[in-house]
Design an enzyme around this catalytic site. Structure first.
Site, PDB file in Angstrom:
ATOM      1  N   GLU A   1      -6.769  -7.050  -1.381  1.00 51.93           N
ATOM      2  CA  GLU A   1      -7.179  -6.838   0.010  1.00 51.93           C
ATOM      3  C   GLU A   1      -8.505  -6.098   0.026  1.00 51.93           C
ATOM      4  OE1 GLU A   1      -3.979  -5.508   2.639  1.00 51.93           O
ATOM      5  OE2 GLU A   1      -5.429  -4.216   3.655  1.00 51.93           O
TER       6      GLU A   1
ATOM      7  N   GLU B   1       0.830  -1.201   0.000  1.00 54.57           N
ATOM      8  CA  GLU B   1       0.000   0.000   0.000  1.00 54.57           C
ATOM      9  C   GLU B   1       0.866   1.253   0.000  1.00 54.57           C
ATOM     10  OE1 GLU B   1      -2.821  -0.201   3.230  1.00 54.57           O
ATOM     11  OE2 GLU B   1      -4.238  -1.397   2.056  1.00 54.57           O
TER      12      GLU B   1
END
Length: 488
Positions: A405, A313
């Site tokens: 995710e 991320e």
């Protein structure tokens, strides 16, 4: 994905002390799905311990009940081993069943290695009540075609008495696992395609950080994920900071090796997730990433069930900087493994920039200069509403996208579940064949962890819904729905 940096996923006082021993064990593989005409079960081949190579132990016959002409009595010290040569007619998964007696009051654990690689570390060989009472312990492992070595090495207190090893190969024709049906994946246009060139959608779960929740990734939990949940893919999240990889690279790399081996034995695909989160600049960990992925690619380049996620991320940096990182790291991987798909994180916690006021257009205008890659998108349904959903829809029409995710809660993986919004995402992903992975396969106290707190410490129960939180029940139901894997 984040819209604010107020939380680091998974930190807790108790979690920091979690052990990793269970992660390195294996048990019997899950049963194959029922078929209309099941093939006959493969017969086990017995290999007596007294006929194996023995070091740090003696062949004895003073306790009744053994098979063959005796058994191996380990010395009461660590390091002794029994090693068998086992010939396999073909490569594949096998069940290794060890017959033992343990008249002591405690476990006598053994490390089980196949062809020099540890596949079950500190595997428990429990007390049997008497040295004349024999029990079995099962381990699932992958064998290569031809000669294999299987070694059982004692821990510091010595091992149990070992009678024999029985090797049961996978049932002939038992190839209905996701990885067996689809083979090596590749990116074709905007889709993820199988060995037949057909677009597929994988669905599965992500581990929590292995520095905290290794004991949630056990032989039993992986059996349940593959057999009871009927998952296609497991994402293995190796945090770089936050008490993870940078504190002990050898330990956490070995954990990844172990989980890859175990998931492979169960027919699952594996996403190797380089879970950089804080700091959000992937360049901060470039040298570490090169070291990590070089070893993973060298060790596992022959496997056909992997995907590499190289930056979980990214945040607080431009797309051009993320792109530059990817274009430095991907050639390092390709030097050792030219075929495995690579998943590239996108700006603003893998939101295609939405969480920082951008969108997918910057990636469309300047894609990573590499082939066989996909871009990742993360969402948390309670926080990420229509603008995020619309971005995913547009991006998937122009770019290959993998949702590595997501959660049904807020962006911190906690709070109330928004199943209705999450279902809108799942419907879109089904329509566009976007593969997805849910966060997370642990018993963290937050609502986004699928298991109730204490499940992992108690080693289950893993199957069914009794140990699941509401989010776990919901996502298990959706993972379990039939796959659509075209083969012609």
């Amino acid at each position: 994905m984040r819209t604010a940096r107020t939380w680091t996923r998974g930190l807790g006082t108790a979690a920091g002390a979690l052990t990793t021993a269970l992660l390195l064990g294996l048990t019997t593989a899950p049963a194959a799905p029922a078929a209309s005409a099941a093939p006959p079960a493969a017969a086990a081949t017995t290999h007596e311990a007294e006929q194996a190579t023995v070091s740090g132990g003696t062949v004895a016959s003073d306790h009744a009940g053994y098979t063959g002409t005796g058994f191996v009595d380990y010395d009461n010290a660590g390091g002794g081993h029994v090693e068998w040569r086992v010939d396999a007619a073909r490569a594949g998964t096998a069940t290794l069943t060890f017959r033992h007696a343990n008249g002591s009051a405690a476990d006598r654990p053994l490390d089980i290695a196949v062809n020099g690689t540890t596949t079950a570390r500190a595997k428990a060989f429990p007390a049997t009540g008497a040295w004349t009472t024999w029990r079995t312990v099962g381990v699932t492992a992958s064998l290569k075609a031809g000669a294999n070595t299987i070694r059982a090495t004692a821990g510091t207190a010595g091992g149990p008495n070992l009678d024999h090893l029985a090797v049961t190969p996978a049932t002939p024709g038992d190839t209905a696992t996701p990885a067996a049906v689809n083979g090596r994946l590749k990116v074709c246009g905007t889709k993820l395609c199988n060995q037949h060139g057909k677009p597929v959608q994988l669905r599965g779960m992500s581990t929590h950080g292995t520095q905290w929740y290794a004991r949630c990734v056990t032989p039993g939990s992986l059996d349940a994920l593959a057999g009871d949940w009927k998952a296609d893919v497991l994402r293995v999240s190796t945090y770089v900071q936050e008490g993870g990889y940078e504190t002990d690279p050898r330990k956490y790399t070995d954990l990844v090796h172990s989980v890859i081996d175990q998931a492979t034995a169960r027919g699952l695909y594996v996403i190797v997730d380089w879970h950089m989160l804080d700091p959000g600049d992937p360049y901060h960990n470039l040298s570490r990433a090169k070291t990590f992925f070089t070893e993973i690619a060298q060790r596992h380049r022959g496997r056909t069930n992997l995907l590499y996620e190289i930056a979980n991320e990214p945040s607080g940096v431009s797309w051009s900087r993320i792109k530059g990182y990817a274009e430095e790291l991907i050639p390092v991987i390709r030097a050792h493994d030219p075929n495995t798909p690579v998943l590239v994180g996108t700006r603003a916690w893998s939101s295609f920039g939405v969480s920082e006021g951008a969108n997918e257009s910057e990636v469309v205008a300047a894609p990573v200069n590499a082939s066989n890659i996909m871009y990742t998108f993360h969402f948390y349904a309670s926080s990420h509403r229509d603008a995020y959903l619309a971005t995913l829809s547009r991006a998937a029409d122009r770019l290959p996208v993998f949702v590595t995710e997501f959660g049904t809660q807020d962006y911190a993986g906690e709070g109330a579940d928004d199943f209705a919004m999450a279902q809108r995402y799942l419907d879109l992903m089904a329509a566009k064949k976007i593969s997805w992975v849910n966060w997370n396969f642990s018993d963290d106290h937050r609502s986004g962890a699928v298991f109730k707190t204490g499940t992992c410490a108690n080693d289950g129960p893993w199957t069914g819904t009794a140990s699941l939180k509401p989010a776990g029940v919901w996502v298990r139901d959706r993972v379990r729905t039939p796959d659509d894997f075209p083969t012609s």
